[in-house]
Scaffold this active site. Structure first.
Site, mmCIF file in Angstrom:
data_model
loop_
_atom_site.group_PDB
_atom_site.id
_atom_site.type_symbol
_atom_site.label_atom_id
_atom_site.label_comp_id
_atom_site.label_asym_id
_atom_site.label_seq_id
_atom_site.Cartn_x
_atom_site.Cartn_y
_atom_site.Cartn_z
ATOM 1 N N ASP A 43 0.897 -1.221 0.078
ATOM 2 C CA ASP A 43 -0.009 -0.012 0.074
ATOM 3 C C ASP A 43 0.869 1.295 -0.153
ATOM 4 O O ASP A 43 0.298 2.344 -0.206
ATOM 5 C CB ASP A 43 -0.833 -0.099 1.052
ATOM 6 C CG ASP A 43 -0.381 -0.191 2.547
ATOM 7 O OD1 ASP A 43 0.982 0.298 2.642
ATOM 8 O OD2 ASP A 43 -0.900 -0.949 3.367
ATOM 9 N N HIS A 48 6.439 -8.073 -1.531
ATOM 10 C CA HIS A 48 5.106 -8.414 -2.315
ATOM 11 C C HIS A 48 4.823 -7.146 -3.233
ATOM 12 O O HIS A 48 3.995 -7.195 -3.853
ATOM 13 C CB HIS A 48 4.085 -8.647 -1.559
ATOM 14 C CG HIS A 48 4.028 -10.140 -0.702
ATOM 15 N ND1 HIS A 48 3.364 -10.507 0.339
ATOM 16 C CD2 HIS A 48 5.177 -10.977 -0.668
ATOM 17 C CE1 HIS A 48 3.659 -11.460 1.008
ATOM 18 N NE2 HIS A 48 4.781 -11.987 0.296
ATOM 19 N N CYS A 76 9.764 -7.184 -21.122
ATOM 20 C CA CYS A 76 10.602 -6.019 -21.458
ATOM 21 C C CYS A 76 11.421 -5.485 -20.320
ATOM 22 O O CYS A 76 12.150 -4.524 -20.494
ATOM 23 C CB CYS A 76 10.019 -5.232 -22.448
ATOM 24 S SG CYS A 76 9.123 -3.918 -21.687
ATOM 25 N N CYS A 105 6.961 -2.288 -25.458
ATOM 26 C CA CYS A 105 6.797 -3.317 -26.255
ATOM 27 C C CYS A 105 5.336 -3.520 -26.524
ATOM 28 O O CYS A 105 4.387 -2.254 -26.313
ATOM 29 C CB CYS A 105 7.259 -4.604 -25.591
ATOM 30 S SG CYS A 105 6.369 -5.011 -24.391
ATOM 31 N N THR A 146 0.900 -9.555 10.794
ATOM 32 C CA THR A 146 0.973 -10.351 10.048
ATOM 33 C C THR A 146 0.392 -11.876 10.560
ATOM 34 O O THR A 146 0.578 -12.055 12.008
ATOM 35 C CB THR A 146 2.345 -10.790 9.240
ATOM 36 O OG1 THR A 146 2.058 -11.907 8.350
ATOM 37 C CG2 THR A 146 3.220 -10.983 10.366
HETATM 38 P P1 OAD Z 1 -3.402 -11.490 6.592
HETATM 39 O O1 OAD Z 1 -4.405 -10.885 6.459
HETATM 40 O O2 OAD Z 1 -3.370 -12.750 6.652
HETATM 41 O O3 OAD Z 1 -3.202 -11.041 8.442
HETATM 42 C C1 OAD Z 1 -3.278 -9.844 9.012
HETATM 43 C C2 OAD Z 1 -3.233 -9.970 10.356
HETATM 44 O O4 OAD Z 1 -3.220 -8.636 11.127
HETATM 45 C C3 OAD Z 1 -3.987 -10.775 11.182
HETATM 46 O O5 OAD Z 1 -3.326 -11.889 12.059
HETATM 47 C C4 OAD Z 1 -4.823 -10.030 12.186
HETATM 48 O O6 OAD Z 1 -5.181 -10.487 13.256
HETATM 49 C C5 OAD Z 1 -3.800 -8.899 12.192
HETATM 50 N N1 OAD Z 1 -4.402 -7.565 12.651
HETATM 51 C C6 OAD Z 1 -5.481 -6.994 12.224
HETATM 52 N N2 OAD Z 1 -5.850 -5.702 12.706
HETATM 53 C C7 OAD Z 1 -4.423 -5.480 13.523
HETATM 54 C C8 OAD Z 1 -4.154 -4.281 14.015
HETATM 55 N N3 OAD Z 1 -4.924 -3.143 14.272
HETATM 56 N N4 OAD Z 1 -2.771 -4.443 14.510
HETATM 57 C C9 OAD Z 1 -1.859 -5.536 14.440
HETATM 58 N N5 OAD Z 1 -2.470 -6.534 13.745
HETATM 59 C C10 OAD Z 1 -3.880 -6.745 13.311
HETATM 60 O O7 OAD Z 1 -2.363 -10.415 6.118
HETATM 61 P P2 OAD Z 1 -0.559 -10.587 5.972
HETATM 62 O O8 OAD Z 1 -0.129 -11.441 7.098
HETATM 63 O O9 OAD Z 1 0.004 -9.532 5.724
HETATM 64 O O10 OAD Z 1 -0.076 -11.344 -0.305
HETATM 65 O O11 OAD Z 1 -0.841 -11.379 4.563
HETATM 66 C C11 OAD Z 1 0.203 -11.928 3.848
HETATM 67 C C12 OAD Z 1 0.025 -11.890 2.355
HETATM 68 O O12 OAD Z 1 -1.108 -12.670 2.046
HETATM 69 C C13 OAD Z 1 -0.059 -10.611 1.821
HETATM 70 O O13 OAD Z 1 0.958 -9.824 1.734
HETATM 71 C C14 OAD Z 1 -0.799 -10.992 0.557
HETATM 72 C C15 OAD Z 1 -1.668 -11.947 0.987
HETATM 73 O O14 OAD Z 1 -2.179 -12.751 0.267
HETATM 74 C C16 OAD Z 1 0.141 -11.024 -1.698
HETATM 75 O O15 OAD Z 1 -0.883 -10.525 -1.976
HETATM 76 C C17 OAD Z 1 1.352 -11.773 -2.408
#
Ligand code: OAD
Length: 246
Positions: A105, A120, A132, A152, A190
């Site tokens: 983002d 990512h 290209c 391209c 995450t």
């Molecule tokens: P997820 O949606 O899998 O996990 C988000 C995490 O954030 C969850 O464990 C929530 O509990 C936590 N969360 C929610 N609100 C929060 C807050 N206010 N403070 C702290 N934590 C909070 O997202 P990612 O782990 O980022 O990949 O997902 C990994 C990848 O999966 C992403 O980059 C994306 C997705 O598919 C691609 O697009 C390649």
């Protein structure tokens, strides 16, 4: 303000070298949806196979493009939150605090972070869908369909990593080196379910680094982390920033 464990406060006061790994949860409070949360996560509403794979783009580039434009619009409407601002303040000297993100983002950069390793990709870049090598940065969500590549005959696609694709090699190397050089690794927002990003905290634990996880919900990392701070990132990170900077 949140009170952190006394032993963590003592560690922070020694100003350990930091590496911070962020996921979608850090941007949740900016109105940017996460992926895997049960009710409002993107993957609860949309099919990753239809929107976030190279095959999806080949089959229906307009649908994929529209979805990414909508995500750009959501991000554009949001503002960096207290978590992004704290992370940017912690990383003023990148040699003391390295940033690695799975987020596409750009909100850390909007909060002022200069060096961010993006595992990512980034929503605000688009690149040639063929080979290209053309890449450009955009500031607006854009209208219409995927633009033609100016270099391209192909179309441009979002410069993000899709399912089935490899992570950018340099970013992965930079992330590993950030972990290797850090004393403390902070893992915020995450689900720790997507590899290879999820392997970074595990590698850090193997190397004997202090691992601090920030997430209101438990993840597969929580029971192994040295500290699991079950609080939103917008509360935990300012508290950590205060202790580390003072
Ligand atoms: P997820 O949606 O899998 O996990 C988000 C995490 O954030 C969850 O464990 C929530 O509990 C936590 N969360 C929610 N609100 C929060 C807050 N206010 N403070 C702290 N934590 C909070 O997202 P990612 O782990 O980022 O990949 O997902 C990994 C990848 O999966 C992403 O980059 C994306 C997705 O598919 C691609 O697009 C390649």
């Amino acid at each position: 303000m949140l009170t952190l464990p006394v032993s963590l406060l003592a560690l922070l006061a020694e100003r350990p070298k930091l590496a911070i790994l962020t996921g979608a949860g850090v941007s949740a409070e900016s109105g940017v949806p996460t992926f895997r949360e049960a009710q409002h996560g993107l993957w609860a509403q949309f099919s990753p196979q239809e929107l976030a794979t190279p095959e999806a783009f080949a089959n229906n580039p307009q649908r994929v493009w529209d979805w990414y434009r909508w995500r750009r619009e959501l991000v554009q409407q949001g503002q960096p939150n207290a978590a992004h601002h704290s992370i940017a303040a912690l990383a003023v000297q990148p040699s003391q605090c390295a940033l690695v993100t799975q987020n596409v983002d750009g909100l850390l950069q909007r909060a002022g972070a200069v060096e961010v390793t993006e595992l990512h990709g980034n929503l605000w870049r688009q690149r040639c869908a063929k080979t290209c090598g053309y890449v450009e940065t955009v500031e607006q969500p854009g209208a219409g369909g995927p633009p033609p590549c100016p270099n391209c005959t192909a179309q441009l696609r979002p410069d993000v990593v899709w399912f089935g694709e490899a992570l950018p090699e340099q970013a992965l190397q930079d992330a590993m080196s950030a972990i290797t050089q850090a004393d403390m690794v902070i893992v915020a927002g995450t689900s720790n379910l997507v590899y290879p990003a999820a392997s970074l905290p595990l590698q850090a634990l193997k190397m004997g680094k202090t691992v601090v996880e920030i997430n209101p919900e438990q993840t597969p990392l929580s029971s192994q982390a040295d500290y699991f701070i079950a609080t939103p990132a917008s509360e935990a990170l300012p508290a950590m920033q205060n202790s580390w900077l003072n």
